[in-house]
Scaffold this motif. Structure first.
Motif, PDB file in Angstrom:
ATOM      1  N   LEU A  76      -0.393   9.875   5.054  1.00  0.00           N
ATOM      2  CA  LEU A  76      -1.796   9.880   4.627  1.00  0.00           C
ATOM      3  C   LEU A  76      -1.998   8.984   3.412  1.00  0.00           C
ATOM      4  O   LEU A  76      -3.015   8.290   3.294  1.00  0.00           O
ATOM      5  CB  LEU A  76      -2.236  11.309   4.312  1.00  0.00           C
ATOM      6  N   LEU A  77      -1.044   8.998   2.497  1.00  0.00           N
ATOM      7  CA  LEU A  77      -1.148   8.165   1.296  1.00  0.00           C
ATOM      8  C   LEU A  77      -1.242   6.695   1.665  1.00  0.00           C
ATOM      9  O   LEU A  77      -2.138   5.977   1.181  1.00  0.00           O
ATOM     10  CB  LEU A  77       0.050   8.433   0.384  1.00  0.00           C
ATOM     11  N   VAL A  78      -0.320   6.216   2.515  1.00  0.00           N
ATOM     12  CA  VAL A  78      -0.305   4.789   2.826  1.00  0.00           C
ATOM     13  C   VAL A  78      -1.490   4.385   3.693  1.00  0.00           C
ATOM     14  O   VAL A  78      -1.814   3.190   3.792  1.00  0.00           O
ATOM     15  CB  VAL A  78       1.022   4.360   3.507  1.00  0.00           C
ATOM     16  N   GLU A  79      -2.167   5.353   4.304  1.00  0.00           N
ATOM     17  CA  GLU A  79      -3.327   5.042   5.141  1.00  0.00           C
ATOM     18  C   GLU A  79      -4.643   5.282   4.422  1.00  0.00           C
ATOM     19  O   GLU A  79      -5.704   5.307   5.034  1.00  0.00           O
ATOM     20  CB  GLU A  79      -3.258   5.838   6.441  1.00  0.00           C
ATOM     21  N   GLY A  80      -4.597   5.444   3.100  1.00  0.00           N
ATOM     22  CA  GLY A  80      -5.812   5.415   2.319  1.00  0.00           C
ATOM     23  C   GLY A  80      -6.428   6.739   1.941  1.00  0.00           C
ATOM     24  O   GLY A  80      -7.559   6.765   1.433  1.00  0.00           O
ATOM     25  N   MET A  90      -7.468   6.014  -4.122  1.00  0.00           N
ATOM     26  CA  MET A  90      -6.356   5.821  -3.202  1.00  0.00           C
ATOM     27  C   MET A  90      -5.125   5.365  -4.000  1.00  0.00           C
ATOM     28  O   MET A  90      -5.235   4.980  -5.171  1.00  0.00           O
ATOM     29  CB  MET A  90      -6.707   4.752  -2.164  1.00  0.00           C
ATOM     30  N   VAL A  91      -3.986   5.382  -3.338  1.00  0.00           N
ATOM     31  CA  VAL A  91      -2.725   4.956  -3.955  1.00  0.00           C
ATOM     32  C   VAL A  91      -2.087   3.946  -3.002  1.00  0.00           C
ATOM     33  O   VAL A  91      -1.574   4.314  -1.941  1.00  0.00           O
ATOM     34  CB  VAL A  91      -1.790   6.157  -4.185  1.00  0.00           C
ATOM     35  N   ARG A  99       1.880  -3.511   5.184  1.00  0.00           N
ATOM     36  CA  ARG A  99       1.162  -2.355   5.736  1.00  0.00           C
ATOM     37  C   ARG A  99       2.129  -1.453   6.506  1.00  0.00           C
ATOM     38  O   ARG A  99       2.997  -1.915   7.227  1.00  0.00           O
ATOM     39  CB  ARG A  99       0.027  -2.836   6.652  1.00  0.00           C
ATOM     40  N   LEU A 100       1.935  -0.142   6.367  1.00  0.00           N
ATOM     41  CA  LEU A 100       2.808   0.853   7.002  1.00  0.00           C
ATOM     42  C   LEU A 100       2.072   1.724   8.013  1.00  0.00           C
ATOM     43  O   LEU A 100       2.685   2.556   8.669  1.00  0.00           O
ATOM     44  CB  LEU A 100       3.436   1.755   5.927  1.00  0.00           C
ATOM     45  N   GLY A 101       0.778   1.540   8.122  1.00  0.00           N
ATOM     46  CA  GLY A 101      -0.011   2.354   9.051  1.00  0.00           C
ATOM     47  C   GLY A 101      -1.291   1.622   9.415  1.00  0.00           C
ATOM     48  O   GLY A 101      -1.314   0.400   9.535  1.00  0.00           O
ATOM     49  N   LYS A 102      -2.349   2.368   9.547  1.00  0.00           N
ATOM     50  CA  LYS A 102      -3.623   1.771   9.947  1.00  0.00           C
ATOM     51  C   LYS A 102      -4.207   0.913   8.820  1.00  0.00           C
ATOM     52  O   LYS A 102      -3.794   1.005   7.658  1.00  0.00           O
ATOM     53  CB  LYS A 102      -4.607   2.877  10.337  1.00  0.00           C
ATOM     54  N   THR A 103      -5.183   0.090   9.191  1.00  0.00           N
ATOM     55  CA  THR A 103      -5.861  -0.750   8.207  1.00  0.00           C
ATOM     56  C   THR A 103      -6.618   0.113   7.201  1.00  0.00           C
ATOM     57  O   THR A 103      -7.277   1.087   7.567  1.00  0.00           O
ATOM     58  CB  THR A 103      -6.857  -1.693   8.918  1.00  0.00           C
ATOM     59  N   VAL A 104      -6.510  -0.238   5.936  1.00  0.00           N
ATOM     60  CA  VAL A 104      -7.222   0.470   4.871  1.00  0.00           C
ATOM     61  C   VAL A 104      -8.282  -0.465   4.302  1.00  0.00           C
ATOM     62  O   VAL A 104      -7.984  -1.600   3.919  1.00  0.00           O
ATOM     63  CB  VAL A 104      -6.252   0.911   3.752  1.00  0.00           C
ATOM     64  N   ARG A 105      -9.515   0.027   4.255  1.00  0.00           N
ATOM     65  CA  ARG A 105     -10.620  -0.772   3.732  1.00  0.00           C
ATOM     66  C   ARG A 105     -11.245  -0.073   2.533  1.00  0.00           C
ATOM     67  O   ARG A 105     -11.283   1.152   2.463  1.00  0.00           O
ATOM     68  CB  ARG A 105     -11.682  -1.001   4.809  1.00  0.00           C
ATOM     69  N   TRP A 106     -11.753  -0.886   1.615  1.00  0.00           N
ATOM     70  CA  TRP A 106     -12.494  -0.376   0.463  1.00  0.00           C
ATOM     71  C   TRP A 106     -13.677  -1.296   0.227  1.00  0.00           C
ATOM     72  O   TRP A 106     -13.496  -2.493  -0.003  1.00  0.00           O
ATOM     73  CB  TRP A 106     -11.613  -0.314  -0.767  1.00  0.00           C
ATOM     74  N   GLU A 107     -14.862  -0.728   0.335  1.00  0.00           N
ATOM     75  CA  GLU A 107     -16.102  -1.489   0.178  1.00  0.00           C
ATOM     76  C   GLU A 107     -16.094  -2.727   1.063  1.00  0.00           C
ATOM     77  O   GLU A 107     -16.484  -3.834   0.666  1.00  0.00           O
ATOM     78  CB  GLU A 107     -16.314  -1.875  -1.292  1.00  0.00           C
ATOM     79  N   ILE A 259      -5.446  -7.541  -9.500  1.00  0.00           N
ATOM     80  CA  ILE A 259      -4.945  -6.248  -9.039  1.00  0.00           C
ATOM     81  C   ILE A 259      -6.146  -5.314  -8.975  1.00  0.00           C
ATOM     82  O   ILE A 259      -7.278  -5.744  -9.178  1.00  0.00           O
ATOM     83  CB  ILE A 259      -3.856  -5.697  -9.995  1.00  0.00           C
ATOM     84  N   ASP A 260      -5.946  -4.056  -8.648  1.00  0.00           N
ATOM     85  CA  ASP A 260      -7.075  -3.132  -8.561  1.00  0.00           C
ATOM     86  C   ASP A 260      -6.659  -1.747  -9.033  1.00  0.00           C
ATOM     87  O   ASP A 260      -5.517  -1.515  -9.426  1.00  0.00           O
ATOM     88  CB  ASP A 260      -7.633  -3.071  -7.131  1.00  0.00           C
ATOM     89  N   ASP A 261      -7.616  -0.833  -8.995  1.00  0.00           N
ATOM     90  CA  ASP A 261      -7.385   0.517  -9.507  1.00  0.00           C
ATOM     91  C   ASP A 261      -6.508   1.369  -8.601  1.00  0.00           C
ATOM     92  O   ASP A 261      -6.186   2.505  -8.953  1.00  0.00           O
ATOM     93  CB  ASP A 261      -8.733   1.232  -9.712  1.00  0.00           C
ATOM     94  N   PHE A 262      -6.117   0.857  -7.451  1.00  0.00           N
ATOM     95  CA  PHE A 262      -5.331   1.649  -6.500  1.00  0.00           C
ATOM     96  C   PHE A 262      -3.831   1.464  -6.679  1.00  0.00           C
ATOM     97  O   PHE A 262      -3.041   2.039  -5.928  1.00  0.00           O
ATOM     98  CB  PHE A 262      -5.751   1.306  -5.062  1.00  0.00           C
TER      99      PHE A 262
END
Length: 543
Positions: A76-80, A90-91, A99-107, A259-262
């Motif tokens: 769950l962590l790696v998928e956002g 997110m972390v 990437r280790l799982g599904k695509t993760v999107r932010w905004e 970089i970002d806050d994640f």
């Protein structure tokens, strides 16, 4: 849906506590030592034959792993999933290396694409600096790169650069010598600047918020030194920051990398925080190999079986040592001089992540969480604190790291063996001595034994192995945080001191303090503010 619950509410934990602890010296056998190994990433191996566990304890640790759904929480962590509950973030540090799982999107932004694009941007910049296309303000090629940062912007990248310095020389990849400035104490910056030629030095300013007090103070000092030497500071400095910081797109830097806050500071070596300086110093291909080793270890961490998952086994042994056996510390003992600063990085990684006394939801905990972490390379440590480890009143679990080959130069022969053979002989001897102990009629010479340890070993320490080591301990901390039901990804414990420091500085600027008379009674107890009063949130940002 996974369930988040405290460790002491797990039935498997109750069962684990009822099992009698083993006596390690009685369990050791040739068969155990030969079979208690797990394959690791980058051709390394993990040995737990000297850990205080047997088949029955491992079975209960597996049950606890399953009950706390540790692997599923990792997924769950790696998928956002929002795993940083304190800051509602997110972390995503794993995604910086693949990437280790599904695509993760932010905004609307594909986060894997964002990290990859930034990586390619600083790779291209590093290539131009290394081939001389980008030069200093006086036209000379850059020969040194100096990172200005603190906390996670310093410890991980510094440990990595030191670890790879001799390897890079032997593989003809070393181009710019890496240096670091972190402490706001001006003696730190002065020491670095006095050893380098400013006309051929490139500075990397790292601050996610763009407001980190110590980092900006050191930037000011560096800029003044550059100007005093007749150099244009704007042509000697790049920034690593977030897109929302005042450093982003700032014309006073050659470039800004984002970089970002994640990605938290102590998890950020896989991002531009570590990637810019490693790519400049040792080449983009070296940093890419570091990421590949970390990604390989990240994939191994999905294995649900403890006996086939080195980091999960390591994490759960640590939980058993902390919460059943009651041991509050752990020592990191790399028998590899290139890893001289790795224990300092792990100290921040572990203690800043899991040094928590409330759960993810803010509930006070009734059990211990993160251990005190310390360490020093062998064999130096043997002539220092090993006395306490061998014969002290407290048992300290030990984590050894070793490699079979040197990074550079022919080995030295003396007294019938090489230096590397002497180093490895000491590693093996210490593991055995800690576990077996020694009886003696003289109590001063008696060793109680039953002091546990684990071992990670590989052929050679290169970027792939180093990346796998970074991943191992990051994921170990993560798994233990899940087991303890704490938020391993914020660090509110560092904020209160920052708030009071601002008040003290305000008093100095207003002439209300001279900063003597023994620190003006600690700045009149932080300017007449009750020490028990609730402090306002820190708005200065975090590095």
């Amino acid at each position: 849906m996974v369930t988040y619950k405290n460790l002491d509410r797990c039935s498997s934990f109750d069962s684990l506590k009822k099992i009698q602890a083993i006596k390690l010296s009685e369990k050791l056998s040739a068969q155990r030592i030969a079979s208690f190994w797990i394959r690791h990433a980058a051709a390394m191996s993990y040995c737990y034959a000297f850990a205080p566990v047997d088949d029955q304890i491992i079975e209960k640790l597996q049950a606890l792993t399953d009950e706390q759904e540790l692997v599923e929480k990792y997924r769950l962590l790696v998928e956002g999933e929002i795993m940083n509950t304190g800051e509602k973030r997110m972390v995503l540090h794993h995604m910086a290396r693949g990437r280790l799982g599904k695509t993760v999107r932010w905004e609307g932004q594909d986060m894997e694409a964002f990290y990859s694009q930034e990586k390619q941007r600083f790779y291209e910049f590093a290539r131009k600096v290394r081939d001389g296309s980008i030069r200093s303000s006086v036209g000379t090629p850059f020969a040194q790169v100096v990172q200005i940062g603190i906390g996670g912007s310093d410890l991980g990248p510094r440990a990595a650069c030191i670890a790879l310095s001799r390897w890079a020389v032997s593989h003809k990849r070393a181009r710019l010598a890496p240096w670091f400035i972190s402490n706001v104490d001006p003696d730190d910056a002065d020491s670095v600047l006095s050893h380098i030629d400013l006309s051929e030095s490139l500075f990397v300013l790292v601050s996610k918020s763009g407001t980190t007090q110590e980092t900006l103070a050191n930037e000011t000092l560096v800029r003044e030194r550059l100007r005093a030497s007749g150099l244009n500071p704007d042509l000697h400095m790049v920034a690593v920051t977030s897109k929302t910081s005042p450093l982003a797109g700032n014309p006073h830097y050659l470039d800004s990398f984002y970089i970002d806050d994640f990605i938290g500071g102590r998890y950020s070596t896989s991002s531009a925080v570590g990637g810019v300086i490693i790519s400049l110093a040792y080449g983009p291909e070296t940093f890419e190999e570091f990421l590949q080793g970390a990604h390989e270890a990240d994939k191994l961490a999905f294995e649900p079986s403890l006996r086939h998952n080195p980091v999960l086994m390591d994490a759960m042994i640590g939980v058993y040592e902390r919460n059943v056996l009651g041991w509050p510390c752990t020592a990191i003992l790399p028998y590899a001089e290139p890893l001289s600063r790795f224990p300092a990085h792990l100290q921040q990684l572990d203690m800043e992540s899991n040094g928590k006394s409330v759960s993810r939801t803010g509930e006070p905990l009734s059990y211990s969480t993160g251990p005190v972490v310390f360490g020093e390379p062998g064999t130096n440590g043997q002539h220092s604190f090993y006395q306490l480890l061998h014969q002290g009143t407290d048992i300290v679990p030990l984590q050894f790291i070793g490699f079979l080959q040197n990074q550079i130069s022919p080995d030295m022969h003396s007294e019938g063996s090489t230096s590397r053979q002497k180093l490895l002989a000491n590693l093996v001897a210490q593991m055995l001595a800690f576990a077996i102990g020694k009886s003696d009629s003289d109590p001063n010479k008696m060793f109680p034994g039953n002091r546990p340890s684990t071992l990670i070993i590989g052929d050679e320490l290169g970027p792939r192995q180093l990346g796998a080591l970074f991943s191992h301990f990051e994921n170990k901390v993560m798994f233990q945080g899940f087991a303890w039901n704490v938020n391993s990804f914020d660090q509110e414990g560092v904020q209160l001191g920052k708030v009071l420091a601002k008040k003290a500085l305000g008093a100095i600027s207003k002439g209300e303090s001279t900063f003597d008379a023994r620190l003006d009674a600690l700045i009149s107890a932080a300017l007449h503010t009750s020490l028990k009063a609730q402090m306002q949130p820190d708005t200065a940002g975090k590095e």
